[in-house]
Design a protein around this motif. Structure first.
Motif, PDB file in Angstrom:
ATOM      1  N   ARG A   1     -10.502  10.528   6.460  1.00  0.00           N
ATOM      2  CA  ARG A   1     -11.755  10.834   5.761  1.00  0.00           C
ATOM      3  C   ARG A   1     -11.496  11.047   4.274  1.00  0.00           C
ATOM      4  NH1 ARG A   1     -13.118  14.386  10.130  1.00  0.00           N
ATOM      5  NH2 ARG A   1     -12.419  16.167   8.904  1.00  0.00           N
ATOM      6  N   ASN A   2     -10.402  11.742   3.984  1.00  0.00           N
ATOM      7  CA  ASN A   2     -10.060  12.016   2.594  1.00  0.00           C
ATOM      8  C   ASN A   2      -9.793  10.717   1.832  1.00  0.00           C
ATOM      9  OD1 ASN A   2      -9.317  13.343   0.256  1.00  0.00           O
ATOM     10  ND2 ASN A   2      -7.189  13.533   0.896  1.00  0.00           N
ATOM     11  N   ARG A   3      -8.994   9.840   2.413  1.00  0.00           N
ATOM     12  CA  ARG A   3      -8.670   8.562   1.758  1.00  0.00           C
ATOM     13  C   ARG A   3      -9.950   7.762   1.499  1.00  0.00           C
ATOM     14  NH1 ARG A   3      -5.480   8.583  -1.696  1.00  0.00           N
ATOM     15  NH2 ARG A   3      -6.504   6.661  -2.217  1.00  0.00           N
TER      16      ARG A   3
ATOM     17  N   ALA B   1       2.147   0.372   8.471  1.00  0.00           N
ATOM     18  CA  ALA B   1       2.695   1.736   8.553  1.00  0.00           C
ATOM     19  C   ALA B   1       3.843   1.793   9.552  1.00  0.00           C
ATOM     20  CB  ALA B   1       1.585   2.699   8.948  1.00  0.00           C
ATOM     21  N   SER B   2       4.563   2.923   9.524  1.00  0.00           N
ATOM     22  CA  SER B   2       5.698   3.081  10.444  1.00  0.00           C
ATOM     23  C   SER B   2       5.187   3.195  11.882  1.00  0.00           C
ATOM     24  CB  SER B   2       6.465   4.342  10.075  1.00  0.00           C
ATOM     25  OG  SER B   2       5.641   5.472  10.287  1.00  0.00           O
ATOM     26  N   ALA B   3       6.083   2.923  12.837  1.00  0.00           N
ATOM     27  CA  ALA B   3       5.699   2.919  14.245  1.00  0.00           C
ATOM     28  C   ALA B   3       5.152   4.285  14.653  1.00  0.00           C
ATOM     29  CB  ALA B   3       6.909   2.560  15.102  1.00  0.00           C
TER      30      ALA B   3
ATOM     31  N   MET C   1       0.507   7.544  16.349  1.00  0.00           N
ATOM     32  CA  MET C   1      -0.354   8.700  16.180  1.00  0.00           C
ATOM     33  C   MET C   1      -1.803   8.257  15.945  1.00  0.00           C
ATOM     34  SD  MET C   1       1.314  11.714  13.959  1.00  0.00           S
ATOM     35  CE  MET C   1       0.527  11.370  12.438  1.00  0.00           C
ATOM     36  N   TYR C   2      -1.931   7.260  15.090  1.00  0.00           N
ATOM     37  CA  TYR C   2      -3.253   6.739  14.753  1.00  0.00           C
ATOM     38  C   TYR C   2      -3.951   6.212  15.999  1.00  0.00           C
ATOM     39  CZ  TYR C   2      -6.626   3.370  12.791  1.00  0.00           C
ATOM     40  OH  TYR C   2      -7.743   2.652  12.496  1.00  0.00           O
TER      41      TYR C   2
ATOM     42  N   THR D   1     -11.509  -2.971   7.573  1.00  0.00           N
ATOM     43  CA  THR D   1     -10.575  -4.095   7.444  1.00  0.00           C
ATOM     44  C   THR D   1      -9.350  -3.653   6.646  1.00  0.00           C
ATOM     45  OG1 THR D   1     -12.493  -5.545   7.390  1.00  0.00           O
ATOM     46  CG2 THR D   1     -10.387  -6.522   6.788  1.00  0.00           C
ATOM     47  N   ILE D   2      -9.592  -2.990   5.513  1.00  0.00           N
ATOM     48  CA  ILE D   2      -8.481  -2.545   4.670  1.00  0.00           C
ATOM     49  C   ILE D   2      -7.609  -1.536   5.408  1.00  0.00           C
ATOM     50  CG2 ILE D   2      -7.892  -1.279   2.558  1.00  0.00           C
ATOM     51  CD1 ILE D   2     -10.454  -2.403   1.336  1.00  0.00           C
ATOM     52  N   LEU D   3      -8.271  -0.601   6.073  1.00  0.00           N
ATOM     53  CA  LEU D   3      -7.545   0.431   6.810  1.00  0.00           C
ATOM     54  C   LEU D   3      -6.675  -0.201   7.893  1.00  0.00           C
ATOM     55  CD1 LEU D   3      -7.252   3.503   7.463  1.00  0.00           C
ATOM     56  CD2 LEU D   3      -9.056   3.170   9.132  1.00  0.00           C
ATOM     57  N   THR D   4      -7.243  -1.155   8.629  1.00  0.00           N
ATOM     58  CA  THR D   4      -6.500  -1.795   9.709  1.00  0.00           C
ATOM     59  C   THR D   4      -5.277  -2.521   9.166  1.00  0.00           C
ATOM     60  OG1 THR D   4      -8.676  -2.182  10.640  1.00  0.00           O
ATOM     61  CG2 THR D   4      -6.830  -3.176  11.795  1.00  0.00           C
TER      62      THR D   4
END
Lengths: 651, 271
Positions: free
Chosen positions: A341-343, A293-295, A300-301, A284-287
């Motif tokens: 993964r790092n985040r 985030a920028s376009a 890319m995501y 949820t937080i990631l989404t």
């Protein structure tokens, strides 16, 4: 070296074998402080000697109340060293709940974290004649208290160091006296129904289970874990004590509850456990962050995550994947997957488990496609956790795996799952009746869950709590939790309670997720003042209705559960809360209590009305009570035509 | 209890020392407006002293006199046994007086940690060029300062926002960061200008807890202005009541509560 038949003996082995390796770390004052196994052994011995100096007797119980900190893990092992039984208690329990546990186990001493916990104990002390001493770790605000029966933890250690000459022989005697079948720890079940029960686990239970499960996943002394789940929960005891002492790996404690994400990122554990709720929350937080985030980054995501979803799990399981797909995945790994993964603090994770509830297939697949070896296990306090778990490369969202090493499984005619293993608990403390109800003479334990073993794979699948599985008035199978889980897979829905046993059709209570829906409201300029207001918003209701109807469509294709489609629902005006007794401390729904408390709402769901007014009592964090009034709208949901061939129920 | 007689013991058993600061016959005027007229009171070592009064009573002006921001036309300020000459606020700060503001005055773009570090400014001895190069003694000094700041972060339970820019924090947390910055100066006397203004009940309870703990743990003398009477009466050892620039009451919370002038000022009286 004596045989490794108790935690203090494992400690002695570790101090000798891994003396210079870190055993514990805790972040304090912004820096990770660490203790090696040798230092840990010293700290624990000092405390154990101090406990002897206070006059602790063998077989007495010590309650331990605090968040995950090295001092409390040491306290448990120190208690075991002097022949006492550690009883960790949920630190967010209200005074009343603590009173029950301490009274039931007859705790002689309580080792607690801070003023907040001390205040709770003082409030209930009159009812606990057996409780003689309180030890506290954090001295802040404690100066003005009556210290006749209260001592700071570090002072008890100092007392112990000073009294080493006098008590060392006694400590050695008690440490050596520990038998494989003596009690290792007592843990209280969260009590989905009725009062919590004290589950007695022996050294054999804990050590055999830890040994088998460590071998299953090839855990070594090089692992590193973050201890952040309640210490009173059996899982934390197995991971942070059982397996940690068996393998000799390092247990890391966060700086505070609120810094868990940051600390996870800093530590980068290799072995990780979290409930499904955690994995959901992070997505949820990631989404939400990705939407900001920028376009370019969003593109890319989207692109690489889509590809990862296709090939990621296959690569993880070592299946063959085309060359171009591999190249594309490798690029995505560098640009998107690895940073993600790092985040999430999952860069080093080799084995991750989730359990406790069903996990949404999309959520499960998301983490696996990131390249994280997330697996499921099925366990219970009574089994010292492990009943079944998924081996590497046999991981699926809808099963809970094969029997753990040393575990035998059988399915009763009623569909209930039974197991037998070296980890099976000794007894429920002072409750022979419940012990006999749960565990038979041959050592088979009833899980209380209904499930079946999938023939093709040999994996266990759990449907629902056995006692909750019922029938609709039509005779069709009713499995509320199965439906609730389907609802909860939507990020907007936090909690759901489905009714329908012996009724004509199913209905549901819904709790919205304030993070997800709140974010949606913000984006759409919808102002709201409270949970209640947002929950009653017509657009929110329509969104939830959409989710309910989607669940209905999916249920319609299920041959066993197509009768469980939801005909009517409402969104509750308050969040279900453990403080109000609606959920257990591990956040499981207490169906019966909710049914009684909101009986007016249930009635309204079945009498055809489209609105209902209600008033509900709520408990605030500090224990005060208040009430909230609301008028709730009841909506009808479209049900789907049953497409699957319906089996005759109960056949 | 005779509060004026120097050392005394509070209701909860704390030992209060002698006079730390004494305001003698302070009068402050802005042109023709008299903000404070002829007020005297003292603050003892280790006590929690409150200044209360209705809006416009002159409370904040009084705090500004103590912190050296305003200079009274008449009267004397005595601090730790000597009469204080007219001082700039930074000189007062160096004497060991720190404060928080009614309208939060933090650096919004800086992190919580950096904001609190600014509170250590009076404890930095190295010249600026050395600090900029982070070389020699400056490095050791910063490490020591950081350690002190971390203790305060731990004390006020704000570890989770250590690196968050202050501008992004909710109001209640900003107030806490401001308190942290004041504490970082290791003040002898801490001035709090409406520490609970605009807070909900839970935040107020937390803040009260912190104020009591600061007093208890560090022995810091605290002088605070507050509107919420319940909070004032629970927290403070002695209370000064102001109305229209005059002092109308001074004593323990119970004494003040029973004072007819105070009741009139708060509830209004027919003229």
């Amino acid at each position: 070296m004596p045989e490794l038949t108790s935690i203090p003996r494992l400690l002695a082995r570790n101090a000798e074998k891994f003396g210079a390796r870190a055993a514990y770390r805790e972040k304090e004052f912004g820096i990770w402080q660490s203790w090696t196994w040798a230092e840990t052994a010293d700290e624990i011995e000092a405390l154990a000697l101090g406990l002897l100096d206070i006059g602790l007797e063998e077989g007495e119980h010590i309650a331990i109340i605090g968040r995950n900190r090295p001092q409390f893990y040491w306290a448990m092992v120190a208690a075991q060293s002097v022949g006492a039984v550690p009883v960790p208690v949920y630190q967010d329990s209200v005074a009343e709940e603590i009173a029950y546990v301490l009274d039931h186990c007859g705790a002689r001493m309580a080792i607690v974290e801070d003023q907040e916990q001390v205040d709770k104990i003082i409030e209930i002390k009159d009812r606990l004649p057996g409780l003689k001493d309180i030890l506290y770790v954090d001295k802040r605000g404690m100066r003005k208290y009556d210290h006749s029966h209260m001592t700071p933890y570090s002072e008890v250690q100092d007392m112990g160091r000073a009294a080493k000459g006098r008590h060392e022989a006694e400590l050695n005697r008690r440490r050596d006296a520990a038998d494989y079948d003596d009690t290792c720890v007592m843990l209280y079940t969260s009590g989905t129904t009725g009062r919590p029960k004290g589950v007695v686990l022996s050294n054999r239970n804990i050590i055999e289970t830890s040994k088998a499960s460590a071998e299953f996943d090839k855990l070594t002394e090089a692992e590193s874990i973050l201890a952040y789940l309640p210490m009173a929960w059996v899982g934390d005891f197995i991971f942070s004590v059982g397996q940690a002492y068996w393998c000799g790996f390092c247990t890391n404690c966060p700086e505070s509850t609120a810094t868990m994400y940051e600390n996870l990122h800093e530590i980068g554990p290799t072995y990780f456990f979290a409930p499904p709720r955690y994995f959901e929350e992070r997505i949820t937080i990631l989404t939400i962050r990705m939407e900001d985030a920028s376009a370019w980054k969003r593109g890319m995501y989207g692109y690489f995550m889509k590809h990862a979803a296709k090939v990621g799990p296959k690569i993880l399981d070592g299946e063959t994947v085309g060359f171009m797909d591999r190249v594309k995945h490798a690029v995505g790994n560098v640009l998107v997957l690895r940073p993600l993964r790092n985040r999430a603090g999952m860069s080093n994770v080799r084995v991750a488990y989730t359990a406790g509830e069903a996990i949404g297939p999309e959520i499960f697949e998301f983490w696996r496609s990131l390249g994280i070896n997330l697996k499921q296990l099925y366990g219970q306090t009574e089994a010292s956790v492990f009943i079944t778990q998924q081996p590497d490369n046999e991981v699926r969202a809808d099963t809970v795996g094969v029997p753990s090493p040393g575990v035998e499984l059988k399915i009763a005619e009623s569909g209930e799952v039974f197991y037998r293993s070296p980890g099976v608990f000794v007894e429920y403390y002072k409750n022979a009746e419940s012990t006999a109800d749960t565990k038979d003479a041959e050592g088979w334990v009833a899980t209380g869950d209904a499930g079946f073993i999938e023939e093709s794979s040999g994996h266990l699948r759990i449907i629902d709590r056995a006692k909750d599985v019922g029938k609709l008035a039509s005779g069709a199978l009713f499995a509320p939790k199965y439906v609730e889980n389907k609802l909860k897979f939507f990020p907007n829905i936090l909690e759901a309670v489905v009714h329908g046993a012996d009724r004509d059709y199913c209905t549901a209570f819904i709790n919205i997720d304030l993070t997800a829906v709140g974010n949606w409201a913000e984006r759409n300029n919808i102002a709201y003042g409270s949970y209640q207001e947002l929950a009653g918003h017509p657009e929110v209701l329509s969104t939830v209705q959409g989710h309910v109807e989607e669940v209905n469509r999916s249920l319609a294709t299920d041959e066993m559960l197509s009768g469980c489609q939801i005909h009517r629902f409402l969104v509750l005006h308050k969040e279900l809360d453990a403080d109000d007794g609606e959920l257990t401390r591990t956040r499981k729904v207490r169906r019966k209590i909710i049914g009684e408390k909101f009986h007016d709402l249930v009635t309204a769901l079945y009498d055809g009305s489209d609105k209902v007014s209600t008033e509900t009592e709520v408990t605030y964090e500090d224990g005060r009570k208040g009430s909230i009034k609301a008028t709730l709208e009841i909506r009808d949901a479209k049900t789907a035509e049953v497409t699957a061939k319906t089996l005759e129920a109960a056949e | 209890m005779n509060a004026m007689a120097g050392n005394y013991t509070t209701a909860d058993g704390r030992q209060i020392g002698g006079v730390m600061m004494e305001m003698k016959n302070i009068t402050l005027k802005f042109g023709g407006v008299t903000a404070i007229s002829d007020i005297s009171f003292d603050v003892h070592e280790g006590e929690i002293r409150a200044i209360i009064g209705p809006n416009g009573a002159g409370k904040s002006s009084m705090l500004n006199v103590i912190s050296g921001f305003y200079h009274p036309q008449e009267g004397e300020v005595w601090f730790r046994g000597s009469k204080r000459p007219a001082m700039k606020p930074y000189e007062v700060a160096r004497q060991g007086v720190a404060r928080t503001f009614q309208n939060i005055a933090l650096f919004d773009g800086m992190s919580t940690l950096d904001n609190i570090m600014t509170g250590r400014l009076t404890h930095m001895k190295s010249p600026m060029w050395r600090q900029a190069l982070w070389w020699g003694k400056a490095e050791a000094e910063e490490v020591a300062n950081r350690e002190q700041v971390e203790k305060i972060i731990d004390f006020l339970e704000i570890q989770h926002i250590r690196k968050t820019p202050v501008g992004r924090l909710p109001y209640g947390l900003k107030k806490r960061v401001e308190l942290a910055r004041a504490l970082a100066a290791e003040p002898k006397l801490l001035l709090l200008d409406e520490p609970m203004a605009g807070m909900n009940v839970e935040e107020k309870e937390d803040m009260s807890r912190f104020i009591l703990d600061v007093n208890d743990e560090f022995g810091t003398t605290i002088c605070l202005i507050e509107h919420d009477m319940g909070v004032v009466m629970d927290l403070s050892d002695r209370v000064v009541v102001m109305d229209y620039g005059r002092k109308i009451g001074d004593g323990t919370p119970d004494e003040v509560r029973g004072n007819q002038d105070v009741i009139d000022a708060y509830l209004g009286v027919e003229h």
